[in-house]
Write a protein that holds these residues in place. Structure first.
Motif, PDB file in Angstrom:
ATOM      1  N   LEU A 213       0.874  -1.187   0.000  1.00 37.75           N
ATOM      2  CA  LEU A 213       0.000   0.000   0.000  1.00 37.75           C
ATOM      3  C   LEU A 213       0.903   1.226   0.000  1.00 37.75           C
ATOM      4  O   LEU A 213       1.342   1.687   1.058  1.00 37.75           O
ATOM      5  N   ASN A 214       1.205   1.706  -1.198  1.00 31.23           N
ATOM      6  CA  ASN A 214       2.186   2.791  -1.339  1.00 31.23           C
ATOM      7  C   ASN A 214       3.501   2.409  -0.661  1.00 31.23           C
ATOM      8  O   ASN A 214       4.150   3.209   0.008  1.00 31.23           O
ATOM      9  N   GLY A 215       3.887   1.178  -0.833  1.00 28.03           N
ATOM     10  CA  GLY A 215       5.092   0.644  -0.214  1.00 28.03           C
ATOM     11  C   GLY A 215       4.768  -0.606   0.590  1.00 28.03           C
ATOM     12  O   GLY A 215       3.594  -0.946   0.790  1.00 28.03           O
ATOM     13  N   GLU A 216       5.780  -1.307   1.046  1.00 21.78           N
ATOM     14  CA  GLU A 216       5.574  -2.534   1.809  1.00 21.78           C
ATOM     15  C   GLU A 216       5.093  -2.214   3.221  1.00 21.78           C
ATOM     16  O   GLU A 216       5.722  -1.441   3.945  1.00 21.78           O
ATOM     17  N   LYS A 217       3.978  -2.838   3.610  1.00 26.16           N
ATOM     18  CA  LYS A 217       3.399  -2.605   4.925  1.00 26.16           C
ATOM     19  C   LYS A 217       3.157  -3.943   5.630  1.00 26.16           C
ATOM     20  O   LYS A 217       2.651  -4.887   5.027  1.00 26.16           O
ATOM     21  N   TRP A 218       3.537  -3.998   6.911  1.00 26.62           N
ATOM     22  CA  TRP A 218       3.204  -5.138   7.761  1.00 26.62           C
ATOM     23  C   TRP A 218       2.152  -4.673   8.753  1.00 26.62           C
ATOM     24  O   TRP A 218       2.390  -3.781   9.560  1.00 26.62           O
ATOM     25  N   ILE A 219       0.976  -5.275   8.690  1.00 20.36           N
ATOM     26  CA  ILE A 219      -0.219  -4.800   9.399  1.00 20.36           C
ATOM     27  C   ILE A 219      -0.484  -5.689  10.615  1.00 20.36           C
ATOM     28  O   ILE A 219      -0.487  -6.916  10.516  1.00 20.36           O
ATOM     29  N   GLU A 220      -0.722  -5.070  11.768  1.00 22.05           N
ATOM     30  CA  GLU A 220      -0.959  -5.817  13.008  1.00 22.05           C
ATOM     31  C   GLU A 220      -2.152  -6.762  12.843  1.00 22.05           C
ATOM     32  O   GLU A 220      -3.211  -6.369  12.366  1.00 22.05           O
ATOM     33  N   SER A 221      -1.950  -8.008  13.264  1.00 18.32           N
ATOM     34  CA  SER A 221      -3.006  -9.010  13.146  1.00 18.32           C
ATOM     35  C   SER A 221      -2.846 -10.040  14.262  1.00 18.32           C
ATOM     36  O   SER A 221      -2.223  -9.753  15.297  1.00 18.32           O
ATOM     37  N   LEU A 222      -3.381 -11.225  14.070  1.00 12.91           N
ATOM     38  CA  LEU A 222      -3.256 -12.346  15.003  1.00 12.91           C
ATOM     39  C   LEU A 222      -2.559 -13.498  14.296  1.00 12.91           C
ATOM     40  O   LEU A 222      -2.373 -13.468  13.079  1.00 12.91           O
ATOM     41  N   TYR A 223      -2.197 -14.522  15.062  1.00 17.00           N
ATOM     42  CA  TYR A 223      -1.601 -15.707  14.445  1.00 17.00           C
ATOM     43  C   TYR A 223      -2.667 -16.509  13.691  1.00 17.00           C
ATOM     44  O   TYR A 223      -3.865 -16.412  13.984  1.00 17.00           O
ATOM     45  N   PRO A 224      -2.255 -17.302  12.709  1.00 19.19           N
ATOM     46  CA  PRO A 224      -3.218 -18.086  11.933  1.00 19.19           C
ATOM     47  C   PRO A 224      -3.902 -19.161  12.786  1.00 19.19           C
ATOM     48  O   PRO A 224      -3.386 -19.575  13.827  1.00 19.19           O
ATOM     49  N   GLN A 268      12.823 -20.753  16.062  1.00 22.34           N
ATOM     50  CA  GLN A 268      12.077 -22.009  15.974  1.00 22.34           C
ATOM     51  C   GLN A 268      11.013 -22.021  17.065  1.00 22.34           C
ATOM     52  O   GLN A 268      11.255 -21.582  18.189  1.00 22.34           O
ATOM     53  N   ALA A 269       9.812 -22.508  16.724  1.00 23.51           N
ATOM     54  CA  ALA A 269       8.686 -22.396  17.632  1.00 23.51           C
ATOM     55  C   ALA A 269       7.932 -23.718  17.743  1.00 23.51           C
ATOM     56  O   ALA A 269       8.088 -24.626  16.921  1.00 23.51           O
ATOM     57  N   THR A 270       7.108 -23.811  18.763  1.00 26.16           N
ATOM     58  CA  THR A 270       6.215 -24.954  18.922  1.00 26.16           C
ATOM     59  C   THR A 270       4.924 -24.685  18.167  1.00 26.16           C
ATOM     60  O   THR A 270       4.646 -23.552  17.747  1.00 26.16           O
ATOM     61  N   VAL A 271       4.113 -25.724  18.022  1.00 33.90           N
ATOM     62  CA  VAL A 271       2.825 -25.558  17.356  1.00 33.90           C
ATOM     63  C   VAL A 271       1.963 -24.558  18.108  1.00 33.90           C
ATOM     64  O   VAL A 271       1.292 -23.704  17.514  1.00 33.90           O
ATOM     65  N   GLY A 272       1.986 -24.633  19.437  1.00 33.09           N
ATOM     66  CA  GLY A 272       1.171 -23.719  20.234  1.00 33.09           C
ATOM     67  C   GLY A 272       1.590 -22.276  20.109  1.00 33.09           C
ATOM     68  O   GLY A 272       0.762 -21.366  20.214  1.00 33.09           O
ATOM     69  N   GLU A 273       2.879 -22.021  19.877  1.00 33.15           N
ATOM     70  CA  GLU A 273       3.365 -20.647  19.723  1.00 33.15           C
ATOM     71  C   GLU A 273       3.042 -20.083  18.349  1.00 33.15           C
ATOM     72  O   GLU A 273       2.880 -18.871  18.189  1.00 33.15           O
ATOM     73  N   ALA A 274       2.927 -20.948  17.333  1.00 34.71           N
ATOM     74  CA  ALA A 274       2.814 -20.491  15.951  1.00 34.71           C
ATOM     75  C   ALA A 274       1.372 -20.317  15.486  1.00 34.71           C
ATOM     76  O   ALA A 274       1.133 -19.680  14.458  1.00 34.71           O
ATOM     77  N   PHE A 275       0.400 -20.900  16.226  1.00 33.68           N
ATOM     78  CA  PHE A 275      -1.002 -20.855  15.789  1.00 33.68           C
ATOM     79  C   PHE A 275      -1.899 -20.463  16.951  1.00 33.68           C
ATOM     80  O   PHE A 275      -1.655 -20.852  18.098  1.00 33.68           O
ATOM     81  N   SER A 276      -2.952 -19.724  16.636  1.00 28.87           N
ATOM     82  CA  SER A 276      -3.932 -19.400  17.682  1.00 28.87           C
ATOM     83  C   SER A 276      -4.820 -20.603  17.984  1.00 28.87           C
ATOM     84  O   SER A 276      -5.231 -20.805  19.121  1.00 28.87           O
ATOM     85  N   ASP A 277      -5.137 -21.410  16.969  1.00 27.39           N
ATOM     86  CA  ASP A 277      -5.810 -22.704  17.151  1.00 27.39           C
ATOM     87  C   ASP A 277      -4.865 -23.750  16.586  1.00 27.39           C
ATOM     88  O   ASP A 277      -4.857 -23.998  15.376  1.00 27.39           O
ATOM     89  N   PRO A 278      -4.057 -24.390  17.418  1.00 31.59           N
ATOM     90  CA  PRO A 278      -3.007 -25.271  16.891  1.00 31.59           C
ATOM     91  C   PRO A 278      -3.554 -26.613  16.401  1.00 31.59           C
ATOM     92  O   PRO A 278      -4.477 -27.171  16.988  1.00 31.59           O
ATOM     93  N   PRO A 279      -2.974 -27.145  15.330  1.00 28.48           N
ATOM     94  CA  PRO A 279      -3.336 -28.488  14.851  1.00 28.48           C
ATOM     95  C   PRO A 279      -2.550 -29.554  15.619  1.00 28.48           C
ATOM     96  O   PRO A 279      -1.670 -29.243  16.431  1.00 28.48           O
ATOM     97  N   ARG A 280      -2.870 -30.807  15.353  1.00 29.62           N
ATOM     98  CA  ARG A 280      -2.127 -31.936  15.918  1.00 29.62           C
ATOM     99  C   ARG A 280      -0.995 -32.286  14.966  1.00 29.62           C
ATOM    100  O   ARG A 280      -1.219 -32.598  13.804  1.00 29.62           O
ATOM    101  N   LEU A 281       0.224 -32.240  15.469  1.00 31.44           N
ATOM    102  CA  LEU A 281       1.402 -32.386  14.621  1.00 31.44           C
ATOM    103  C   LEU A 281       1.687 -33.857  14.330  1.00 31.44           C
ATOM    104  O   LEU A 281       1.750 -34.688  15.226  1.00 31.44           O
ATOM    105  N   VAL A 282       1.871 -34.154  13.054  1.00 31.29           N
ATOM    106  CA  VAL A 282       2.252 -35.494  12.608  1.00 31.29           C
ATOM    107  C   VAL A 282       3.474 -35.337  11.721  1.00 31.29           C
ATOM    108  O   VAL A 282       3.400 -34.672  10.685  1.00 31.29           O
TER     109      VAL A 282
END
Length: 592
Positions: A213-224, A268-282
């Motif tokens: 948006l008129n240049g590169e912008k990083w917009i505050e949000s939540l984790y996926p 490096q992060a855990t599943v719980g740190e990287a997602f707001s609703d974490p999946p089951r890791l396989v």
């Protein structure tokens, strides 16, 4: 008197000796009987085991024999689908127990086995495969053991990619074959995925979304967020690599093409740190399964002078409208004249299709635009140039769906160039292969979907979908920009390159899935507007987005929901392809 006593003792001794001898004889006979009975039972058990092994061997033999015979019939030139159906049915009939001339009876060193087909049924939704009941009997010294199997035999394996809401695959084997960031999934901000994921590389997440948006912008949000389709369980994440997060604001193109995340700003992060609703890791090794796209061209392409082809003049306006050619192969051409003196028939150029059109097959050496109306291609469409669907004149700033053109498209399609869906409210029941135009600018995508809505087309009581397999990059953006209601896209999108989607200003809901060699999703939750609203974060003078605190509990502006009906659409449309090149491995579904 003493002599009588001695004689009595001798008599008792003889009697006792005789009695002991009889007892020993009885015991010996009993022991011998038990031993012989044990040997008989042991022999019987061994014969049963051997007959069972022979029955299994017979089953393996007949399955392999049928598969080899079908594959030999297909290779190397391929087999037309109708001929393959006949070949499949004829081959299976030959192995029937009742009346077949190829049912197996094989002698071995330990006995023999007999194997044949008891029953043949159609597989629902796939005319190129059958569900076959096989019976195999092992025989050893008149001892028989019979096993029964139900096996799927035929063509049309479903690609592994279609089993996930989101999949990132690696296909390169050497560094020069890889794309930048191959196998990695970048989730910037609060996208929401409902269904399982498979990632052959690494996952990189952050609680910021990117937009230019008129240049590169990083917009505050939540984790996926990764949610399961089933309320009582977690979604599965099949991951071959590692999970990373970052909190800095890197250069976007440098960031998404990275292969090493040990640099400053990443951790490096855990599943719980990287997602707001974490999946089951396989965790498991990646499955490398490349979908052949360029190879499909010969299934669809034909020439204007081929036998049985109808040559159809498009007229001076290069437009086909309300053409009815069911069951026929039609090739497009136009009459080109210089000063009305020198004229020739040409097959290149730009063609338009609108109104209600039906073709058995349709082909053009040029470019094709499908506009308002219905287009049915019973056995396929071939476009040697580019395919545009919708109104190409709709600007990127036109977000009102009432101004999009209403279109319905049915049938499989091969496009040698690029595909653009622009300004379209379109219903699909189509599988589209996109080879990609190598002449495009480096920053353009092979498949571009913008300012559009895509839904499934009803056919035979079922809702269809759009499935795209592309060799080059796919970009989906500018759909329902600054709108509270999302654009609905019912489809599955697969790329042998990168795939990039935006749900920052855009509001997008995909019901199907996506798969590519690199995927980048950018999203926030809540509202987007060109004017200020309460709680908004201002990014530029006329770009406002929901503040981070207010995004909690709001809907994501980029949602991907896995739809298993995609597999049925794929199977239906694959069955329409004119040539079969591969027989899928037999799949045992039941054993008795």
């Amino acid at each position: 008197m003493k002599q009588r006593v001695l004689k009595n003792e001798d008599g008792y001794s003889f009697f006792i000796a005789l009695l002991v001898s009889v007892l020993f004889i009885v015991l010996a006979v009993s022991l011998l009987s038990v031993t012989m009975a044990g040997l008989t039972k042991s022999t019987t058990r061994e014969e049963i085991v051997q007959s069972t092994e022979l029955a299994d061997k017979g089953m393996t033999h007949i399955i392999q024999a049928i598969h080899t015979e079908l594959q030999d019939a297909v290779n190397p030139e391929g087999l037309p689908s109708e001929e393959f159906k006949m070949q499949l049915e004829g081959t299976l009939e030959d192995y029937r127990c009742d009346g077949g001339n190829k049912k197996l009876t094989i002698e071995t060193e330990t006995g023999k086995y007999e194997a044949c087909i008891v029953a043949i049924e159609d597989e629902p939704g796939n005319p190129l495969r059958k569900i076959v009941t096989l019976e195999s009997t092992g025989i050893v010294n008149d001892k028989k053991r019979t096993v029964t199997f139900a096996v799927k035999i035929g063509a049309d394996p479903v690609p592994d990619a279609l089993n996930y809401a989101l999949g990132v695959h690696k296909t390169c084997t050497r560094s020069q074959d890889c794309i930048d960031g191959e196998g990695n999934l970048f989730l910037h901000g609060a996208s929401e995925i409902v269904g399982d994921l498979k990632v052959d590389g690494n996952i990189i997440t952050t609680d910021r979304a990117y937009a230019y948006l008129n240049g590169e912008k990083w917009i505050e949000s939540l984790y996926p967020s990764i949610k399961s389709r089933h309320a009582m369980s977690s979604a599965r994440l099949v991951l071959a690599g590692k999970i990373y997060t970052f909190s800095n604001r890197p250069s976007y193109n440098t960031h998404i093409t990275r292969t090493n995340f040990n640099a400053s700003g990443y951790k490096q992060a855990t599943v719980g740190e990287a997602f707001s609703d974490p999946p089951r890791l396989v965790q498991r090794s990646p499955v490398r399964q490349k979908i052949e796209i360029t190879e499909q061209r010969q299934n669809y392409r034909f020439r204007i002078n081929d036998a049985g082809v109808v040559k159809l003049n498009s007229g001076s306006d290069r437009t086909y409208q309300n053409e009815q050619h069911s069951g026929k192969k039609v090739f497009a051409y136009h009459r080109s004249c210089t000063l009305l003196i020198s004229c020739e028939d040409r097959t290149d150029g730009n063609y338009i299709m609108k109104g209600n059109n039906v073709f058995g097959q349709f082909a053009t050496d040029g470019n094709l635009t499908i506009r308002e109306g219905k287009a049915t291609f019973e056995n396929g469409l071939y476009v040697h140039g580019n395919l545009t669907i919708g109104n190409p004149n709709i600007s990127q700033n036109e977000y009102n769906p009432d101004k999009y053109e209403t279109i319905e498209i049915s049938g499989p399609i091969y496009v040698n160039g690029d595909v653009k869906i622009i300004g379209a409210n379109v219903k699909f029941n189509s599988l589209i292969y996109v080879n990609g135009d190598t002449r495009r600018n480096a920053n353009e995508a092979s498949v571009e979907i913008r300012n559009s809505q895509i839904n499934g087309l009803q056919k035979d009581g079922k809702e269809g979908s759009l499935i795209i397999f592309a060799n080059k990059e796919i970009k989906i953006y500018n759909n329902s920009v600054n709108q509270n209601d999302p654009s609905r896209i019912r489809g599955f999108f697969y790329s042998e390159d990168a795939l990039e989607m935006f749900g920052v200003g855009s509001n997008l809901r995909i019901e199907g899935g996506i798969s590519a060699r690199r995927i980048v999703l950018n999203a926030i939750r809540g509202r987007s507007s060109s004017t200020y609203f309460s709680g908004a974060q201002q990014i530029t003078g006329n770009d406002y987005f929901e503040g981070k605190a207010n995004q909690v509990g709001k809907n994501s502006r980029l949602t991907i929901i896995y739809n298993p009906e995609i597999i049925n659409t794929y199977s239906d449309l694959k069955g329409q392809e004119p040539v079969i090149f591969e027989v899928s491995p037999p799949k045992i579904i039941e054993r008795n």
